[in-house]
Design a protein around this motif. Structure first.
Motif, PDB file in Angstrom:
ATOM      1  N   ALA A   1       6.317  -9.402  -3.901  1.00 53.65           N
ATOM      2  CA  ALA A   1       6.124  -9.155  -5.333  1.00 53.65           C
ATOM      3  C   ALA A   1       4.709  -9.501  -5.776  1.00 53.65           C
ATOM      4  O   ALA A   1       4.142  -8.826  -6.641  1.00 53.65           O
ATOM      5  CB  ALA A   1       7.146  -9.958  -6.134  1.00 53.65           C
ATOM      6  N   SER A   2       4.135 -10.520  -5.178  1.00 58.26           N
ATOM      7  CA  SER A   2       2.786 -10.950  -5.573  1.00 58.26           C
ATOM      8  C   SER A   2       1.712  -9.940  -5.189  1.00 58.26           C
ATOM      9  O   SER A   2       0.582 -10.010  -5.686  1.00 58.26           O
ATOM     10  CB  SER A   2       2.463 -12.311  -4.933  1.00 58.26           C
ATOM     11  OG  SER A   2       2.334 -12.201  -3.516  1.00 58.26           O
ATOM     12  N   HIS A   3       2.065  -8.982  -4.311  1.00 55.98           N
ATOM     13  CA  HIS A   3       1.093  -7.979  -3.868  1.00 55.98           C
ATOM     14  C   HIS A   3       1.335  -6.597  -4.481  1.00 55.98           C
ATOM     15  O   HIS A   3       0.515  -5.690  -4.280  1.00 55.98           O
ATOM     16  CB  HIS A   3       1.120  -7.861  -2.340  1.00 55.98           C
ATOM     17  CG  HIS A   3       0.566  -9.056  -1.631  1.00 55.98           C
ATOM     18  ND1 HIS A   3      -0.784  -9.268  -1.456  1.00 55.98           N
ATOM     19  CD2 HIS A   3       1.186 -10.126  -1.063  1.00 55.98           C
ATOM     20  CE1 HIS A   3      -0.981 -10.392  -0.797  1.00 55.98           C
ATOM     21  NE2 HIS A   3       0.201 -10.939  -0.549  1.00 55.98           N
ATOM     22  N   LEU A   4       2.426  -6.418  -5.200  1.00 60.85           N
ATOM     23  CA  LEU A   4       2.723  -5.108  -5.781  1.00 60.85           C
ATOM     24  C   LEU A   4       1.925  -4.902  -7.064  1.00 60.85           C
ATOM     25  O   LEU A   4       1.701  -5.836  -7.831  1.00 60.85           O
ATOM     26  CB  LEU A   4       4.220  -4.980  -6.068  1.00 60.85           C
ATOM     27  CG  LEU A   4       5.140  -4.991  -4.843  1.00 60.85           C
ATOM     28  CD1 LEU A   4       6.599  -4.909  -5.270  1.00 60.85           C
ATOM     29  CD2 LEU A   4       4.803  -3.838  -3.900  1.00 60.85           C
TER      30      LEU A   4
ATOM     31  N   GLU B   1       0.832  -1.206   0.000  1.00 60.40           N
ATOM     32  CA  GLU B   1       0.000   0.000   0.000  1.00 60.40           C
ATOM     33  C   GLU B   1       0.864   1.253   0.000  1.00 60.40           C
ATOM     34  O   GLU B   1       0.557   2.234  -0.690  1.00 60.40           O
ATOM     35  CB  GLU B   1      -0.911  -0.006   1.226  1.00 60.40           C
ATOM     36  CG  GLU B   1      -1.805   1.223   1.361  1.00 60.40           C
ATOM     37  CD  GLU B   1      -2.780   1.413   0.207  1.00 60.40           C
ATOM     38  OE1 GLU B   1      -3.204   2.568  -0.025  1.00 60.40           O
ATOM     39  OE2 GLU B   1      -3.102   0.418  -0.472  1.00 60.40           O
ATOM     40  N   ALA B   2       1.959   1.251   0.763  1.00 60.35           N
ATOM     41  CA  ALA B   2       2.864   2.403   0.798  1.00 60.35           C
ATOM     42  C   ALA B   2       3.504   2.633  -0.563  1.00 60.35           C
ATOM     43  O   ALA B   2       3.686   3.774  -0.997  1.00 60.35           O
ATOM     44  CB  ALA B   2       3.938   2.200   1.863  1.00 60.35           C
ATOM     45  N   VAL B   3       3.868   1.553  -1.243  1.00 58.59           N
ATOM     46  CA  VAL B   3       4.433   1.671  -2.590  1.00 58.59           C
ATOM     47  C   VAL B   3       3.410   2.290  -3.533  1.00 58.59           C
ATOM     48  O   VAL B   3       3.738   3.173  -4.334  1.00 58.59           O
ATOM     49  CB  VAL B   3       4.886   0.286  -3.104  1.00 58.59           C
ATOM     50  CG1 VAL B   3       5.231   0.351  -4.589  1.00 58.59           C
ATOM     51  CG2 VAL B   3       6.089  -0.205  -2.309  1.00 58.59           C
TER      52      VAL B   3
ATOM     53  N   CYS C   1       5.447   5.901  -7.278  1.00 59.84           N
ATOM     54  CA  CYS C   1       6.572   5.405  -8.076  1.00 59.84           C
ATOM     55  C   CYS C   1       6.070   4.453  -9.160  1.00 59.84           C
ATOM     56  O   CYS C   1       5.034   3.807  -9.010  1.00 59.84           O
ATOM     57  CB  CYS C   1       7.587   4.701  -7.185  1.00 59.84           C
ATOM     58  SG  CYS C   1       8.432   5.823  -6.041  1.00 59.84           S
ATOM     59  N   LYS C   2       6.809   4.362 -10.237  1.00 59.11           N
ATOM     60  CA  LYS C   2       6.402   3.567 -11.394  1.00 59.11           C
ATOM     61  C   LYS C   2       6.932   2.144 -11.361  1.00 59.11           C
ATOM     62  O   LYS C   2       6.440   1.271 -12.076  1.00 59.11           O
ATOM     63  CB  LYS C   2       6.863   4.246 -12.686  1.00 59.11           C
ATOM     64  CG  LYS C   2       6.352   5.676 -12.841  1.00 59.11           C
ATOM     65  CD  LYS C   2       4.832   5.737 -12.806  1.00 59.11           C
ATOM     66  CE  LYS C   2       4.344   7.176 -13.008  1.00 59.11           C
ATOM     67  NZ  LYS C   2       2.862   7.278 -12.879  1.00 59.11           N
ATOM     68  N   ARG C   3       7.977   1.900 -10.559  1.00 59.45           N
ATOM     69  CA  ARG C   3       8.508   0.553 -10.453  1.00 59.45           C
ATOM     70  C   ARG C   3       9.181   0.383  -9.099  1.00 59.45           C
ATOM     71  O   ARG C   3       9.542   1.377  -8.444  1.00 59.45           O
ATOM     72  CB  ARG C   3       9.475   0.241 -11.590  1.00 59.45           C
ATOM     73  CG  ARG C   3      10.707   1.123 -11.633  1.00 59.45           C
ATOM     74  CD  ARG C   3      11.617   0.711 -12.782  1.00 59.45           C
ATOM     75  NE  ARG C   3      12.936   1.303 -12.641  1.00 59.45           N
ATOM     76  CZ  ARG C   3      14.012   0.919 -13.333  1.00 59.45           C
ATOM     77  NH1 ARG C   3      13.901  -0.038 -14.239  1.00 59.45           N
ATOM     78  NH2 ARG C   3      15.174   1.490 -13.130  1.00 59.45           N
ATOM     79  N   ALA C   4       9.358  -0.865  -8.675  1.00 59.81           N
ATOM     80  CA  ALA C   4       9.897  -1.149  -7.346  1.00 59.81           C
ATOM     81  C   ALA C   4      11.012  -2.182  -7.433  1.00 59.81           C
ATOM     82  O   ALA C   4      10.926  -3.136  -8.217  1.00 59.81           O
ATOM     83  CB  ALA C   4       8.792  -1.660  -6.423  1.00 59.81           C
ATOM     84  N   VAL C   5      12.039  -1.978  -6.617  1.00 60.94           N
ATOM     85  CA  VAL C   5      13.152  -2.920  -6.524  1.00 60.94           C
ATOM     86  C   VAL C   5      13.146  -3.505  -5.112  1.00 60.94           C
ATOM     87  O   VAL C   5      13.396  -2.795  -4.136  1.00 60.94           O
ATOM     88  CB  VAL C   5      14.503  -2.231  -6.797  1.00 60.94           C
ATOM     89  CG1 VAL C   5      15.646  -3.241  -6.637  1.00 60.94           C
ATOM     90  CG2 VAL C   5      14.522  -1.615  -8.185  1.00 60.94           C
TER      91      VAL C   5
END
Length: 203
Positions: free
Chosen positions: A161-164, A121-123, A128-132
């Motif tokens: 990753a399954s929740h992003l 949720e914070a992401v 932001c457009k992508r996450a590492v």
């Protein structure tokens, strides 16, 4: 946290930062405060940025929390932070400080598989457009209470990753964690190169 922040000096932050191998400004962004002579405190927040707990770190590296704390994230509290395209998701406050020291936007996870829904949720709220997902290097697989073996870092990254809801990748650094990467001379350019070698997932 307000009381501890009140007696924490810039010199305290500089000395702590030097011991960790990060920038003092990164600790300031995470609102780190000196609880006593041997212990530092980091506030943990939920996805709405409300304080839900306090992580403590002793001078010997041991980690614990203030009684009554709930697992939360380590999110930089700085109004001057510019919008970023990529958010890094390391484990723990000091690894988050290391990412911030390289000029990256970072949201620290409480553990490899902690507060997964809150982190997702914070992401999402970050824009932001992508996450590492920065995965700590665990030397061996371990076993849970049921006898199932797992790798905490890698398996926790897969769960998150399954929740992003944005494209993401898992970054396994050639060292223990983000802080070791920075202490060993790793810089933003090298980090970007490693990220570009990752396999990206689509949500």
């Amino acid at each position: 946290m307000q009381r501890w922040s009140g007696w924490t000096t810039h010199l305290d932050l500089e000395e702590f930062a030097n011991s960790l191998g990060v920038n003092a400004s990164s600790l300031m962004m995470l609102s780190a405060a000196k609880r006593d002579k041997t212990t530092w405190a980091f506030p943990m927040v939920d996805a709405a940025n409300f304080l839900v707990g306090i992580r403590l770190r002793a001078s010997n590296g041991s980690k614990f929390a203030v009684t009554g704390s709930h697992q939360g994230m380590f999110i930089p509290q700085c109004r001057s932070i510019q919008p970023h395209n990529t958010v890094f998701l390391p484990e723990g406050p000091t690894n988050t400080a290391a990412a911030l020291s390289l000029g990256k936007h970072a949201i620290g996870r409480p553990s490899s598989n902690g507060a997964v829904l809150s982190v997702a949720e914070a992401v999402k709220r970050s824009g932001c457009k992508r996450a590492v997902i920065v995965c700590d290097t665990d030397p061996d697989r371990v076993w849970d209470k049921t006898g199932q073996d797992f790798n905490p870092g890698a398996d926790g990254a897969e769960l998150l990753a399954s929740h992003l809801t944005i494209p993401n990748c898992t970054l396994l650094l050639p060292c223990k964690d983000m802080r070791d990467f920075v202490k060993g001379g790793g810089n933003a350019l090298t980090l970007d190169y490693l990220v570009n070698q990752c396999v990206w997932r689509q949500p």
